[in-house]
Design a protein around this motif. Structure first.
Motif, PDB file in Angstrom:
ATOM      1  N   ALA A   5      50.984  36.039  65.069  1.00 45.27           N
ATOM      2  CA  ALA A   5      50.347  37.100  64.284  1.00 45.27           C
ATOM      3  C   ALA A   5      50.988  37.190  62.909  1.00 45.27           C
ATOM      4  CB  ALA A   5      50.460  38.428  65.018  1.00 45.27           C
ATOM      5  N   ALA A   6      50.160  37.478  61.919  1.00 50.30           N
ATOM      6  CA  ALA A   6      50.641  37.695  60.558  1.00 50.30           C
ATOM      7  C   ALA A   6      49.881  38.867  59.972  1.00 50.30           C
ATOM      8  CB  ALA A   6      50.437  36.446  59.707  1.00 50.30           C
ATOM      9  N   ARG A   7      50.617  39.855  59.481  1.00 54.64           N
ATOM     10  CA  ARG A   7      50.009  41.057  58.896  1.00 54.64           C
ATOM     11  C   ARG A   7      50.110  40.967  57.373  1.00 54.64           C
ATOM     12  NH1 ARG A   7      53.801  45.450  61.168  1.00 54.64           N
ATOM     13  NH2 ARG A   7      55.223  43.867  60.333  1.00 54.64           N
ATOM     14  N   ILE A   8      48.976  40.792  56.720  1.00 55.95           N
ATOM     15  CA  ILE A   8      48.963  40.567  55.274  1.00 55.95           C
ATOM     16  C   ILE A   8      48.342  41.766  54.564  1.00 55.95           C
ATOM     17  CG2 ILE A   8      48.338  38.985  53.435  1.00 55.95           C
ATOM     18  CD1 ILE A   8      50.066  37.741  55.673  1.00 55.95           C
ATOM     19  N   ALA A   9      49.076  42.344  53.618  1.00 53.63           N
ATOM     20  CA  ALA A   9      48.538  43.410  52.773  1.00 53.63           C
ATOM     21  C   ALA A   9      47.768  42.766  51.625  1.00 53.63           C
ATOM     22  CB  ALA A   9      49.669  44.286  52.225  1.00 53.63           C
ATOM     23  N   VAL A  10      46.517  43.197  51.431  1.00 52.68           N
ATOM     24  CA  VAL A  10      45.652  42.612  50.410  1.00 52.68           C
ATOM     25  C   VAL A  10      45.313  43.666  49.364  1.00 52.68           C
ATOM     26  CG1 VAL A  10      43.441  41.497  49.959  1.00 52.68           C
ATOM     27  CG2 VAL A  10      44.679  40.993  52.082  1.00 52.68           C
ATOM     28  N   ASP A  11      45.607  43.353  48.118  1.00 55.49           N
ATOM     29  CA  ASP A  11      45.274  44.221  46.982  1.00 55.49           C
ATOM     30  C   ASP A  11      43.782  44.067  46.694  1.00 55.49           C
ATOM     31  OD1 ASP A  11      44.947  45.496  44.570  1.00 55.49           O
ATOM     32  OD2 ASP A  11      46.374  44.246  43.463  1.00 55.49           O
ATOM     33  N   LEU A  12      42.979  45.045  47.111  1.00 53.13           N
ATOM     34  CA  LEU A  12      41.527  44.938  46.977  1.00 53.13           C
ATOM     35  C   LEU A  12      41.045  45.018  45.526  1.00 53.13           C
ATOM     36  CD1 LEU A  12      40.220  47.122  49.961  1.00 53.13           C
ATOM     37  CD2 LEU A  12      40.230  44.623  49.781  1.00 53.13           C
ATOM     38  N   LEU A  13      41.843  45.584  44.649  1.00 56.92           N
ATOM     39  CA  LEU A  13      41.396  45.786  43.278  1.00 56.92           C
ATOM     40  C   LEU A  13      42.014  44.804  42.293  1.00 56.92           C
ATOM     41  CD1 LEU A  13      41.329  49.707  43.022  1.00 56.92           C
ATOM     42  CD2 LEU A  13      39.499  48.111  43.679  1.00 56.92           C
ATOM     43  N   GLY A  14      42.813  43.837  42.777  1.00 59.37           N
ATOM     44  CA  GLY A  14      43.451  42.880  41.886  1.00 59.37           C
ATOM     45  C   GLY A  14      42.531  41.736  41.516  1.00 59.37           C
ATOM     46  N   GLY A  15      42.411  41.438  40.203  1.00 56.56           N
ATOM     47  CA  GLY A  15      41.620  40.291  39.770  1.00 56.56           C
ATOM     48  C   GLY A  15      40.476  40.665  38.857  1.00 56.56           C
ATOM     49  N   ASP A  16      40.003  39.678  38.106  1.00 57.25           N
ATOM     50  CA  ASP A  16      38.924  39.913  37.141  1.00 57.25           C
ATOM     51  C   ASP A  16      37.636  40.366  37.815  1.00 57.25           C
ATOM     52  OD1 ASP A  16      40.658  39.083  35.168  1.00 57.25           O
ATOM     53  OD2 ASP A  16      39.911  37.021  35.140  1.00 57.25           O
ATOM     54  N   ASP A  17      37.338  39.798  38.994  1.00 60.34           N
ATOM     55  CA  ASP A  17      36.066  40.074  39.666  1.00 60.34           C
ATOM     56  C   ASP A  17      36.250  40.875  40.944  1.00 60.34           C
ATOM     57  OD1 ASP A  17      34.487  38.612  37.765  1.00 60.34           O
ATOM     58  OD2 ASP A  17      35.257  36.771  38.662  1.00 60.34           O
ATOM     59  N   GLY A  72      45.475  47.243  35.386  1.00 56.39           N
ATOM     60  CA  GLY A  72      44.521  46.337  34.761  1.00 56.39           C
ATOM     61  C   GLY A  72      45.180  45.064  34.260  1.00 56.39           C
ATOM     62  N   MET A  73      44.366  44.026  34.079  1.00 59.10           N
ATOM     63  CA  MET A  73      44.892  42.738  33.640  1.00 59.10           C
ATOM     64  C   MET A  73      45.532  42.819  32.261  1.00 59.10           C
ATOM     65  SD  MET A  73      44.262  40.938  36.289  1.00 59.10           S
ATOM     66  CE  MET A  73      44.442  39.201  35.856  1.00 59.10           C
ATOM     67  N   ALA A  74      45.097  43.777  31.438  1.00 60.47           N
ATOM     68  CA  ALA A  74      45.641  43.910  30.087  1.00 60.47           C
ATOM     69  C   ALA A  74      46.748  44.956  30.003  1.00 60.47           C
ATOM     70  CB  ALA A  74      44.520  44.261  29.104  1.00 60.47           C
ATOM     71  N   ASP A  75      47.047  45.619  31.115  1.00 58.25           N
ATOM     72  CA  ASP A  75      48.072  46.658  31.122  1.00 58.25           C
ATOM     73  C   ASP A  75      49.473  46.049  31.042  1.00 58.25           C
ATOM     74  OD1 ASP A  75      46.168  48.611  31.303  1.00 58.25           O
ATOM     75  OD2 ASP A  75      46.341  48.851  33.480  1.00 58.25           O
ATOM     76  N   HIS A  76      50.418  46.842  30.534  1.00 63.02           N
ATOM     77  CA  HIS A  76      51.809  46.412  30.495  1.00 63.02           C
ATOM     78  C   HIS A  76      52.351  46.357  31.923  1.00 63.02           C
ATOM     79  CE1 HIS A  76      56.135  46.508  29.591  1.00 63.02           C
ATOM     80  NE2 HIS A  76      55.786  45.999  28.423  1.00 63.02           N
ATOM     81  N   LEU A 101      52.230  40.062  51.216  1.00 64.26           N
ATOM     82  CA  LEU A 101      51.155  40.638  50.401  1.00 64.26           C
ATOM     83  C   LEU A 101      50.526  39.575  49.532  1.00 64.26           C
ATOM     84  CD1 LEU A 101      51.673  41.369  47.060  1.00 64.26           C
ATOM     85  CD2 LEU A 101      53.586  42.572  48.108  1.00 64.26           C
ATOM     86  N   VAL A 102      49.251  39.806  49.198  1.00 66.62           N
ATOM     87  CA  VAL A 102      48.486  38.926  48.331  1.00 66.62           C
ATOM     88  C   VAL A 102      47.801  39.762  47.266  1.00 66.62           C
ATOM     89  CG1 VAL A 102      46.542  37.322  48.175  1.00 66.62           C
ATOM     90  CG2 VAL A 102      48.075  37.233  50.155  1.00 66.62           C
ATOM     91  N   SER A 103      47.921  39.330  46.009  1.00 65.87           N
ATOM     92  CA  SER A 103      47.234  40.019  44.918  1.00 65.87           C
ATOM     93  C   SER A 103      46.747  39.001  43.903  1.00 65.87           C
ATOM     94  CB  SER A 103      48.151  41.031  44.232  1.00 65.87           C
ATOM     95  OG  SER A 103      47.486  41.655  43.142  1.00 65.87           O
ATOM     96  N   ALA A 104      45.549  39.239  43.376  1.00 65.85           N
ATOM     97  CA  ALA A 104      45.028  38.451  42.261  1.00 65.85           C
ATOM     98  C   ALA A 104      45.074  39.272  40.976  1.00 65.85           C
ATOM     99  CB  ALA A 104      43.600  38.000  42.548  1.00 65.85           C
ATOM    100  N   GLY A 105      45.844  40.343  41.002  1.00 67.10           N
ATOM    101  CA  GLY A 105      45.957  41.209  39.840  1.00 67.10           C
ATOM    102  C   GLY A 105      46.889  40.637  38.788  1.00 67.10           C
ATOM    103  N   GLY A 278      43.954  35.475  38.290  1.00 70.74           N
ATOM    104  CA  GLY A 278      43.137  36.633  37.976  1.00 70.74           C
ATOM    105  C   GLY A 278      41.654  36.318  38.058  1.00 70.74           C
ATOM    106  N   SER A 279      41.295  35.055  37.782  1.00 70.44           N
ATOM    107  CA  SER A 279      39.900  34.632  37.844  1.00 70.44           C
ATOM    108  C   SER A 279      39.550  34.059  39.212  1.00 70.44           C
ATOM    109  CB  SER A 279      39.617  33.584  36.768  1.00 70.44           C
ATOM    110  OG  SER A 279      40.477  32.466  36.927  1.00 70.44           O
ATOM    111  N   ALA A 280      40.309  34.427  40.223  1.00 67.24           N
ATOM    112  CA  ALA A 280      40.123  33.863  41.563  1.00 67.24           C
ATOM    113  C   ALA A 280      38.720  34.101  42.096  1.00 67.24           C
ATOM    114  CB  ALA A 280      41.140  34.471  42.525  1.00 67.24           C
ATOM    115  N   ARG A 281      38.212  33.087  42.805  1.00 67.97           N
ATOM    116  CA  ARG A 281      36.962  33.213  43.542  1.00 67.97           C
ATOM    117  C   ARG A 281      37.293  33.574  44.984  1.00 67.97           C
ATOM    118  NH1 ARG A 281      35.247  27.211  42.518  1.00 67.97           N
ATOM    119  NH2 ARG A 281      37.389  27.116  43.280  1.00 67.97           N
ATOM    120  N   ALA A 282      36.254  33.759  45.792  1.00 68.77           N
ATOM    121  CA  ALA A 282      36.474  34.173  47.174  1.00 68.77           C
ATOM    122  C   ALA A 282      37.310  33.157  47.943  1.00 68.77           C
ATOM    123  CB  ALA A 282      35.137  34.401  47.872  1.00 68.77           C
ATOM    124  N   ASP A 283      37.026  31.860  47.749  1.00 70.18           N
ATOM    125  CA  ASP A 283      37.795  30.865  48.491  1.00 70.18           C
ATOM    126  C   ASP A 283      39.240  30.791  48.013  1.00 70.18           C
ATOM    127  OD1 ASP A 283      37.025  29.826  46.061  1.00 70.18           O
ATOM    128  OD2 ASP A 283      36.447  27.859  46.834  1.00 70.18           O
TER     129      ASP A 283
END
Length: 327
Positions: A5-17, A72-76, A101-105, A278-283
């Motif tokens: 088992a692996a418990r991964i926290a996913v940042d739902l709001l990270g990334g351009d899309d 945001g991607m442009a935030d400090h 954890l995984v983030s595309a932010g 940041g420009s990650a696609r679903a895959d």
């Protein structure tokens, strides 16, 4: 696929899309890995969209942590200090609610939140992002690809230690060959930082039976015949990584033996953290989640730390005076 088992926290709001591609990527990861458990960090309505697409057995492997604020991607990077999705994901790992954890932010915010929330590994002042490229002769670990843009020579030398340990643990590379990226292989080539780093690496104790082979060039990253680990600054590494990805796209895809690097591991923090583009696609997101699960199941963070501790026991002291976290 590795068991466990692996418990991964996913940042739902990270990334351009985000959140659309993150939701799609998380769905793909859940369906591909029956031992995967996700902690969805973000607005409840976004998490509900993902949960609704799963069958009852898969839903049992989902939990939600409601958070509405995002860096945001442009935030400090200092914005990561606030209660945001990436900070909440880091907190979940620190508290043991999640294993990784995984983030595309924003990369700077993810690095800052991870350092502040999880702490650094022994003798590491600046963490490094490591991407694994599918070179012709086998995988090549390239670091840094965006964690520290202007490191000093001592930091590059320490990143070589991190990269060697990561290659040995995460990719089972025996006695990794470590090279320093420059504009030529002859001694004295490169800018001031490269010229100062080369002699440091020549005497740097490397873990896992690794050895320093000297300067390497850009094509060595794609071929993989001379080096298993290539060390550079985060600015150069990030540009090179994206150029290689563009070349893959022009050629119709990456080499048959492996896919393009879709995520990078953050090395030098006391926890398992994976950063997607940041420009990650679903895959790409699904690949990042799979990488985080792989690293957790391999106990990569603990084993890399053990190699670093063994290295420190030899009496080596960190000579770096680099800034620890730039915020």
């Amino acid at each position: 696929m590795e068991p466990g088992a692996a418990r991964i926290a996913v940042d739902l709001l990270g990334g351009d899309d985000a959140p659309a591609v993150v939701v799609d990527g998380a769905l793909r990861a859940m369906r591909a890995d029956p031992d995967l458990h996700l902690l969805l960090v973000g607005p409840t309505e976004v998490a509900d969209e993902l949960i609704a697409a799963l069958d009852p057995a898969q839903r049992a492997r989902i939990t939600v942590r409601p958070v509405r604020d995002v860096v945001g991607m442009a935030d400090h990077p200092s914005a990561a200090r606030s209660e945001s999705t990436v900070r909440a994901a880091v907190t979940a790992v620190r508290d043991g609610t999640a294993d990784a954890l995984v983030s595309a932010g924003a990369t700077g915010a993810t690095v800052t939140a991870s350092v502040l929330g999880l702490g650094r590994s022994p003798e590491i002042r600046q963490p490094a992002l490591a991407a694994t490229l599918p070179a012709v002769a086998g995988p090549v670990v390239l670091l840094d690809v965006g964690g520290s843009l202007e490191p000093r020579p001592a930091t590059l030398a320490r990143h070589a230690v991190l990269g060697a340990a990561y290659a040995a643990v995460a990719h089972s590379i025996a006695a990794p060959r470590v090279g320093l990226l420059s504009v030529g292989t002859e001694a004295g080539k490169g800018d001031r930082v490269r010229r100062a780093t080369d002699p440091l690496l020549a005497v740097e104790p490397l873990p896992g039976g690794a050895r320093y082979i000297g300067l390497v060039e850009g094509y060595d990253v794609a071929l993989g015949a001379r080096a298993d680990v290539v060390v550079t600054d985060g600015f150069t590494g990030n540009v090179l990584l994206k150029a290689i990805e563009g070349a893959y796209a022009m050629a119709g895809g990456p080499p048959a033996q492996g896919g393009a690097p879709r995520a990078a591991a953050l090395l030098g923090v006391a926890g398992t953290v994976v950063v997607c583009h940041g420009s990650a696609r679903a895959d790409d997101v699904a690949s990042g989640i799979a990488l985080a699960a792989h690293l957790w199941r391999r106990r990569a963070t603990d084993l890399v730390s053990a190699l670093l501790d063994r290295d420190a026991a030899t009496g080596r002291t960190d000579r770096s005076t680099d800034t620890e976290v730039r915020t």
